[in-house]
Design an enzyme around this catalytic site. Structure first.
Site, PDB file in Angstrom:
ATOM      1  N   GLY A 188      46.584  43.330  16.910  1.00 13.03           N
ATOM      2  CA  GLY A 188      45.778  42.811  18.017  1.00 13.03           C
ATOM      3  C   GLY A 188      44.343  43.316  18.033  1.00 13.03           C
ATOM      4  O   GLY A 188      43.514  42.811  18.807  1.00 13.03           O
ATOM      5  N   GLU A 189      44.030  44.319  17.214  1.00 12.47           N
ATOM      6  CA  GLU A 189      42.641  44.793  17.185  1.00 12.47           C
ATOM      7  C   GLU A 189      41.731  43.687  16.664  1.00 12.47           C
ATOM      8  O   GLU A 189      42.150  42.873  15.837  1.00 12.47           O
ATOM      9  CB  GLU A 189      42.515  46.032  16.277  1.00 12.47           C
ATOM     10  N   ARG A 227      30.703  40.869  39.723  1.00 15.76           N
ATOM     11  CA  ARG A 227      30.996  41.082  41.141  1.00 15.76           C
ATOM     12  C   ARG A 227      31.328  42.537  41.450  1.00 15.76           C
ATOM     13  O   ARG A 227      31.372  42.926  42.606  1.00 15.76           O
ATOM     14  CB  ARG A 227      32.134  40.142  41.588  1.00 15.76           C
ATOM     15  N   GLN A 228      31.547  43.328  40.398  1.00 10.69           N
ATOM     16  CA  GLN A 228      31.770  44.770  40.622  1.00 10.69           C
ATOM     17  C   GLN A 228      30.438  45.486  40.400  1.00 10.69           C
ATOM     18  O   GLN A 228      30.240  46.192  39.421  1.00 10.69           O
ATOM     19  CB  GLN A 228      32.846  45.273  39.674  1.00 10.69           C
ATOM     20  N   HIS A 254      25.572  37.171  39.430  1.00 10.53           N
ATOM     21  CA  HIS A 254      26.098  37.218  40.794  1.00 10.53           C
ATOM     22  C   HIS A 254      25.110  37.936  41.721  1.00 10.53           C
ATOM     23  O   HIS A 254      24.925  37.534  42.873  1.00 10.53           O
ATOM     24  CB  HIS A 254      27.459  37.914  40.799  1.00 10.53           C
ATOM     25  N   ASP A 308      27.757  32.230  51.690  1.00 12.74           N
ATOM     26  CA  ASP A 308      27.748  33.599  52.230  1.00 12.74           C
ATOM     27  C   ASP A 308      26.302  34.094  52.238  1.00 12.74           C
ATOM     28  O   ASP A 308      25.421  33.472  51.638  1.00 12.74           O
ATOM     29  CB  ASP A 308      28.651  34.551  51.419  1.00 12.74           C
ATOM     30  N   LYS A 356      30.784  34.377  55.969  1.00  8.49           N
ATOM     31  CA  LYS A 356      32.115  34.470  55.320  1.00  8.49           C
ATOM     32  C   LYS A 356      32.599  35.913  55.276  1.00  8.49           C
ATOM     33  O   LYS A 356      31.838  36.819  54.972  1.00  8.49           O
ATOM     34  CB  LYS A 356      31.988  33.919  53.893  1.00  8.49           C
ATOM     35  N   THR A 401      38.903  31.645  42.281  1.00  7.02           N
ATOM     36  CA  THR A 401      40.164  31.089  42.809  1.00  7.02           C
ATOM     37  C   THR A 401      39.926  29.775  43.549  1.00  7.02           C
ATOM     38  O   THR A 401      40.872  29.036  43.808  1.00  7.02           O
ATOM     39  CB  THR A 401      40.806  32.066  43.807  1.00  7.02           C
ATOM     40  N   GLY A 433      39.014  29.734  46.588  1.00  5.40           N
ATOM     41  CA  GLY A 433      39.240  30.038  48.008  1.00  5.40           C
ATOM     42  C   GLY A 433      37.983  29.874  48.848  1.00  5.40           C
ATOM     43  O   GLY A 433      38.014  29.254  49.923  1.00  5.40           O
TER      44      GLY A 433
HETATM   45  C1  R5P Z   1      30.970  35.589  46.236  1.00  2.51           C
HETATM   46  O1  R5P Z   1      30.149  36.371  46.669  1.00  2.51           O
HETATM   47  C2  R5P Z   1      30.673  34.603  45.150  1.00  2.51           C
HETATM   48  O2  R5P Z   1      29.381  34.125  45.219  1.00  2.51           O
HETATM   49  C3  R5P Z   1      31.660  33.448  45.166  1.00  2.51           C
HETATM   50  O3  R5P Z   1      31.529  32.760  46.388  1.00  2.51           O
HETATM   51  C4  R5P Z   1      33.072  33.942  45.063  1.00  2.51           C
HETATM   52  O4  R5P Z   1      33.160  35.005  44.195  1.00  2.51           O
HETATM   53  C5  R5P Z   1      33.978  32.818  44.608  1.00  2.51           C
HETATM   54  O5  R5P Z   1      35.264  33.330  44.428  1.00  2.51           O
HETATM   55  P1  R5P Z   1      36.542  32.475  44.844  1.00  2.51           P
HETATM   56  O6  R5P Z   1      36.411  31.121  44.212  1.00  2.51           O
HETATM   57  O7  R5P Z   1      37.693  33.267  44.282  1.00  2.51           O
HETATM   58  O8  R5P Z   1      36.587  32.422  46.339  1.00  2.51           O
END
Ligand code: R5P
Length: 312
Positions: free
Chosen positions: A38-39, A96-97, A130, A169, A192, A223, A225
């Site tokens: 797998g390397e 995102r981290q 991001h 957001d 949000k 996702t 969401g």
């Molecule tokens: C959040 O700050 C990002 O800009 C996206 O809105 C978010 O990461 C989207 O993630 P999901 O589709 O899982 O809600």
């Protein structure tokens, strides 16, 4: 362009080929495979001494495999005496981290920046990070592209009236403002709250959406969401039509199914910063290519020309 060499790992060879087509150069020859355990096994099959090398590899799922491939390719190119190595990362995974938002968590985006630099990258070319501040995690030059210029054309052609651009957001306001300005639209913001990594909840809408055509803009959809919650909230608030423009289609878990079922969403524009060939036929999904944008930026970096003037 006799000193340029463009390589691709396994993350998105289709995009790399489209970029090469724009640049009118052939994709350079590299083997990126696996040993039996797998390397990752890399072998550059051509001379890169003194070359200005661009490695195209979004760090999309499988994130860790794609990141590791990129690091190993850079190491091989450095040891093969490439003159300069630019990591072209259309989608920057782990972005995102980017901060300690709870105790005892890592800042993985910074770790990834350190890994890329240590491997031997001399420059980074990326798109719609991001958080813009991630640029500061690097002590090497980084060019940050915006997909707005590519995605906006589609909406301009629709010639929608009473248009409102929605930031899902507060973190997305800057991006939404860029869309609103170019579309001569007004701006609204969703307040949000993230309940879990998979679930987001909209508490309030700041701005007027009743009877309006709205476009939700975001840097990424994972996702789904956040988008689905935004669509449901906007519909309840009386939006006339709802569209979305999202740069990076991570589309993890049930995202595609959720979008298919979301009848109140007229269309979702997404770029090909991440491979989407399996999803191209999906209802409501429109894929817009960023190959020319990336190709033009590469050409300008190679020719030592301004990249920011691409945004004028
Ligand atoms: C959040 O700050 C990002 O800009 C996206 O809105 C978010 O990461 C989207 O993630 P999901 O589709 O899982 O809600």
């Amino acid at each position: 362009m006799d000193k340029i060499a463009v390589f691709s790992g396994n993350a998105h060879p289709e995009l790399a080929k489209d970029i090469c087509k724009y640049l009118k150069v052939k994709l350079s020859d590299i083997f990126v495979g696996r040993f039996s355990e797998g390397e990752i096994r890399v072998k550059i099959n051509e001379n890169v001494r003194g070359k200005d090398v661009f490695v195209i590899q979004p760090t999309c799922p499988l994130v860790n495999d794609n990141l590791m491939e990129l690091l190993i390719m850079i190491d091989a190119l450095k040891r093969a005496s490439a003159y300069r190595i630019t990591a072209v990362i259309p989608y920057f995974g782990y972005a995102r981290q980017d901060r300690k938002d709870q105790p005892r968590v890592p800042i993985t985006a910074k770790l990834v920046a350190n890994l890329l630099t240590t491997a031997g990258a001399n420059r980074i070319l990326t798109m719609d990070l991001h958080a813009g501040q991630i640029q500061g995690f690097f002590d090497i030059p980084l060019d940050h592209l915006f997909a707005v210029g590519v995605l906006i054309d589609y909406f301009l052609k629709l010639n929608l009236k009473d248009l409102v651009v929605i930031s899902p957001d507060v973190g997305g306001i800057k991006m939404a403002r860029a869309y609103a300005k170019r579309l001569s639209a007004t701006l609204a913001i969703l307040d949000k709250r993230r309940i879990s990594p998979e679930k987001a909840e909209v508490m309030h809408i700041l701005g007027e959406v009743e009877g309006k055509n709205v476009i939700v803009v975001d840097d990424l959809i994972a996702t789904g969401g956040s988008l689905i919650e935004a669509v449901q909230t906007l519909k309840k608030a009386g939006a006339k039509s709802i569209r979305a423009a999202i740069t990076h289609g991570v589309l993890s878990g049930e995202a595609i199914g959720l979008i298919d079922k979301c009848e109140d969403l007229e269309e979702l524009l997404i770029t090909d910063s991440i491979p989407l060939s399996n999803h191209k036929k999906h209802l409501r999904l429109k894929v817009i290519s960023v190959a020319e944008l990336l190709g033009e930026a590469i050409k300008r970096i190679y020719n030592e020309e301004s990249v920011s003037s691409l945004f004028d």
